[in-house]
Design a protein around this motif. Structure first.
Motif, short mmCIF file in Angstrom:
data_model
loop_
_atom_site.label_atom_id
_atom_site.label_comp_id
_atom_site.label_asym_id
_atom_site.label_seq_id
_atom_site.Cartn_x
_atom_site.Cartn_y
_atom_site.Cartn_z
N LEU A 1 12.17 9.73 7.21
CA LEU A 1 10.73 9.59 7.29
C LEU A 1 10.31 8.44 8.20
O LEU A 1 9.34 8.55 8.95
N ARG A 2 11.04 7.33 8.14
CA ARG A 2 10.69 6.16 8.94
C ARG A 2 10.66 6.47 10.43
O ARG A 2 9.77 6.00 11.16
N GLU A 3 11.63 7.22 10.91
CA GLU A 3 11.72 7.50 12.35
C GLU A 3 10.90 8.70 12.78
O GLU A 3 10.71 8.92 13.98
N LYS A 4 10.37 9.48 11.83
CA LYS A 4 9.62 10.68 12.18
C LYS A 4 8.11 10.47 12.22
O LYS A 4 7.39 11.27 12.82
N VAL A 5 7.61 9.42 11.56
CA VAL A 5 6.17 9.16 11.54
C VAL A 5 5.90 7.82 12.21
O VAL A 5 6.82 7.03 12.49
N SER A 6 4.64 7.55 12.47
CA SER A 6 4.27 6.30 13.12
C SER A 6 4.48 5.12 12.18
O SER A 6 4.56 5.28 10.96
N TYR A 7 4.52 3.93 12.77
CA TYR A 7 4.74 2.72 11.97
C TYR A 7 3.59 2.50 10.99
O TYR A 7 3.79 2.12 9.84
N GLN A 8 2.35 2.75 11.46
CA GLN A 8 1.17 2.54 10.60
C GLN A 8 1.21 3.50 9.41
O GLN A 8 0.90 3.10 8.28
N LEU A 9 1.58 4.74 9.67
CA LEU A 9 1.61 5.71 8.57
C LEU A 9 2.75 5.41 7.59
O LEU A 9 2.59 5.58 6.38
N PHE A 10 3.86 4.94 8.11
CA PHE A 10 4.98 4.62 7.21
C PHE A 10 4.65 3.44 6.32
O PHE A 10 5.17 3.35 5.20
N GLN A 11 3.80 2.53 6.78
CA GLN A 11 3.41 1.38 5.97
C GLN A 11 2.31 1.72 4.96
O GLN A 11 1.96 0.89 4.14
N ASP A 12 1.78 2.92 5.05
CA ASP A 12 0.72 3.34 4.12
C ASP A 12 1.36 3.72 2.78
O ASP A 12 2.00 4.76 2.66
N GLU A 13 1.16 2.87 1.78
CA GLU A 13 1.77 3.11 0.47
C GLU A 13 1.17 4.33 -0.22
O GLU A 13 1.87 5.03 -0.95
N ASP A 14 -0.10 4.59 0.01
CA ASP A 14 -0.73 5.76 -0.61
C ASP A 14 -0.11 7.05 -0.08
O ASP A 14 0.13 7.99 -0.84
N PHE A 15 0.19 7.08 1.21
CA PHE A 15 0.81 8.26 1.81
C PHE A 15 2.21 8.50 1.22
O PHE A 15 2.54 9.63 0.83
N LYS A 16 3.01 7.46 1.13
CA LYS A 16 4.37 7.61 0.61
C LYS A 16 4.36 7.98 -0.87
O LYS A 16 5.18 8.78 -1.33
N THR A 17 3.39 7.41 -1.61
CA THR A 17 3.31 7.74 -3.03
C THR A 17 2.94 9.20 -3.24
O THR A 17 3.56 9.91 -4.05
N ARG A 18 1.96 9.68 -2.50
CA ARG A 18 1.54 11.08 -2.63
C ARG A 18 2.64 12.04 -2.19
O ARG A 18 2.88 13.07 -2.83
N LEU A 19 3.35 11.67 -1.11
CA LEU A 19 4.41 12.55 -0.63
C LEU A 19 5.57 12.61 -1.61
O LEU A 19 6.11 13.69 -1.89
N ASN A 20 5.94 11.47 -2.19
CA ASN A 20 7.04 11.46 -3.16
C ASN A 20 6.68 12.23 -4.42
O ASN A 20 7.52 12.94 -4.98
N ARG A 21 5.44 12.09 -4.87
CA ARG A 21 5.02 12.83 -6.07
C ARG A 21 5.00 14.33 -5.82
O ARG A 21 5.28 15.11 -6.72
N CYS A 22 4.70 14.72 -4.60
CA CYS A 22 4.68 16.14 -4.27
C CYS A 22 6.09 16.69 -4.11
O CYS A 22 6.40 17.78 -4.61
N VAL A 23 6.96 15.94 -3.45
CA VAL A 23 8.30 16.43 -3.12
C VAL A 23 9.26 16.34 -4.30
O VAL A 23 10.03 17.26 -4.57
N CYS A 24 9.21 15.23 -5.03
CA CYS A 24 10.22 14.94 -6.06
C CYS A 24 9.84 15.43 -7.44
O CYS A 24 10.64 15.32 -8.37
#
Length: 408
Positions: free
Chosen positions: A143-166
């Motif tokens: 995920l780190r290398e596939k998205v932009s630095y700003q988006l990777f630092q967005d905690e809300d984005f990572k939280t929503r993605l993990n809740r959806c995927v896992c």
């Protein structure tokens, strides 16, 4: 020298399995090895197999391919390992076929790999009786290398993605709905990497194979991290093959020593129970007296019952339908009102301030303090001249302390 060490091990231990090939220049192109303990572990715990080819091992740039699983302690164990010259279809085909030959042709129920294209094409050809799944940890690690630095630092984005995927409690339509909202909210609808992952969703999203036991190899991130940290101890680019073999043997012995300690602790300790019911106590006693075959048969029957329940369950769209299915399965409706009976012996815990029930000790202390105050007040009335003196009282005697004199 490396191959000679393996051949020497074969001479001293008949059960040690080794097979290697060389290229046209008589250079080592591939080698696989396993011993009796590894083969035994595969027979007992090899229903779910993980083949990871993401490790670089030594100065010769050979690829290390460990075959791992999860034992009855929920810890990673090694079934065998090998080295190949590159990640070509030919090398993977040879490695997988050699592994199956060493394991007596016994195929796993599920095999988990990374997203390597060559491996993806080889697995269905070699493991014809197995279901192929992709490792979630390797996918999310990119995920780190596939998205932009700003988006990777967005905690809300990572939280929503993990809740959806896992989340393994989601139904497929619920996952697709949440995934679509995330892609729309963060403008990732046209993102190629996420689009490719969505096409492969049935191979790595738990919502699509909830009825399949993965032994935690695919869903638990901490297990994949621990497995990688275990191999990273002896996988460094400056090692020769002989040094690599020595480090591998040391790590394998440490793993087996830990497993032996856990086996000993389990054998001489009582299984912790979740409840105090007689049913659980009786079941634990029966399991303790059974051998491995009986326990395995019990697990298989329980798995068949679970699959039968899931196969007869309809796909539900909302929570109301789920509640109706639960009511039909239990055989009664969920009550609209709950009748709460007042306990006969109320507890002190949980009461608001000022309404707490006093304990017997607290009542005794208050009574004792009141008696002291009454005695001190009485002394003040009988001897007015001693009103300014400090008094100390005990249960059996009274001592009045004056600044310069003592009163008896």
């Amino acid at each position: 020298m490396f191959v000679e060490n393996l051949i020497g091990r074969k001479d001293t231990c008949i059960s040690f399995y080794i097979y290697f090939i060389v290229d046209e220049n008589k250079c080592l192109a591939g080698v696989f090895w396993s011993d009796l303990i590894c083969i035994k572990n595969y027979i007992l715990c090899g229903e779910v197999l993980s083949a990871d080819a993401t490790y670089g091992t030594n100065k010769y740039d050979m690829v290390f391919v460990p075959f791992t699983g999860v034992d009855h302690h929920k810890r990673c164990i090694i079934f065998g390992a090998g080295l190949i010259g590159d990640k070509s279809i030919e090398c993977y085909t040879w490695m997988f076929k050699t592994f199956l030959e060493a394991m007596g042709g016994r195929q796993p129920r599920i095999i988990i790999t990374d997203q390597d294209k060559s491996m993806k094409s080889v697995v269905p050809e070699v493991f014809k009786e197995s279901t192929h799944r992709l490792c979630m940890w390797h996918i999310m690690k990119k995920l780190r290398e596939k998205v932009s630095y700003q988006l990777f630092q967005d905690e809300d984005f990572k939280t929503r993605l993990n809740r959806c995927v896992c989340n393994n409690q989601l139904e497929p339509d619920e996952f697709e709905e949440q995934w679509g909202k995330i892609m729309t909210d963060y403008q990732l609808v046209e993102h190629k990497w996420f689009s490719d992952l969505y096409v492969l969703r049935e191979q790595w999203i738990p919502a699509y194979f909830k009825d399949v036991s993965m032994s935690g190899l695919m869903r638990v991130t901490s297990r994949s991290e621990s497995e990688n940290s275990f191999f990273d101890r002896f996988l460094t680019p400056h090692l020769t093959l002989v040094e690599f073999w020595v480090c591998y043997e040391s790590a394998l012995e440490a793993q087996r020593l830990k497993q032996s300690k856990l086996n000993s602790e389990n054998k001489h300790s009582e299984i912790p129970r979740k409840t105090k019911s007689n049913l659980e106590v009786h079941a634990s006693e029966i399991v303790a007296e059974c051998d491995d075959n009986d326990v395995k048969l019990l697990i298989e029957k329980m798995r068949d019952i679970r699959l039968d329940i899931i196969s007869n369950r309809s796909v539900l769209a909302n929570k109301k339908d789920k509640m109706k299915e639960i009511e039909n399965y239990v055989g009664c409706k969920i009550p609209e009102k709950l009748v709460i009976h007042v306990p006969k012996n109320p507890k002190n815990k949980g009461r608001t301030k000022g309404k707490r029930i006093e304990s017997q000790m607290l009542k005794a202390l208050k009574k004792r303090a009141k008696e002291k105050r009454d005695i001190i007040n009485l002394i003040g009335i009988v001897f007015p001249e001693y009103n300014n003196f400090k008094a100390f009282c005990t249960i059996n005697n009274i001592v009045v302390l004056q600044e310069h004199n003592k009163l008896y």
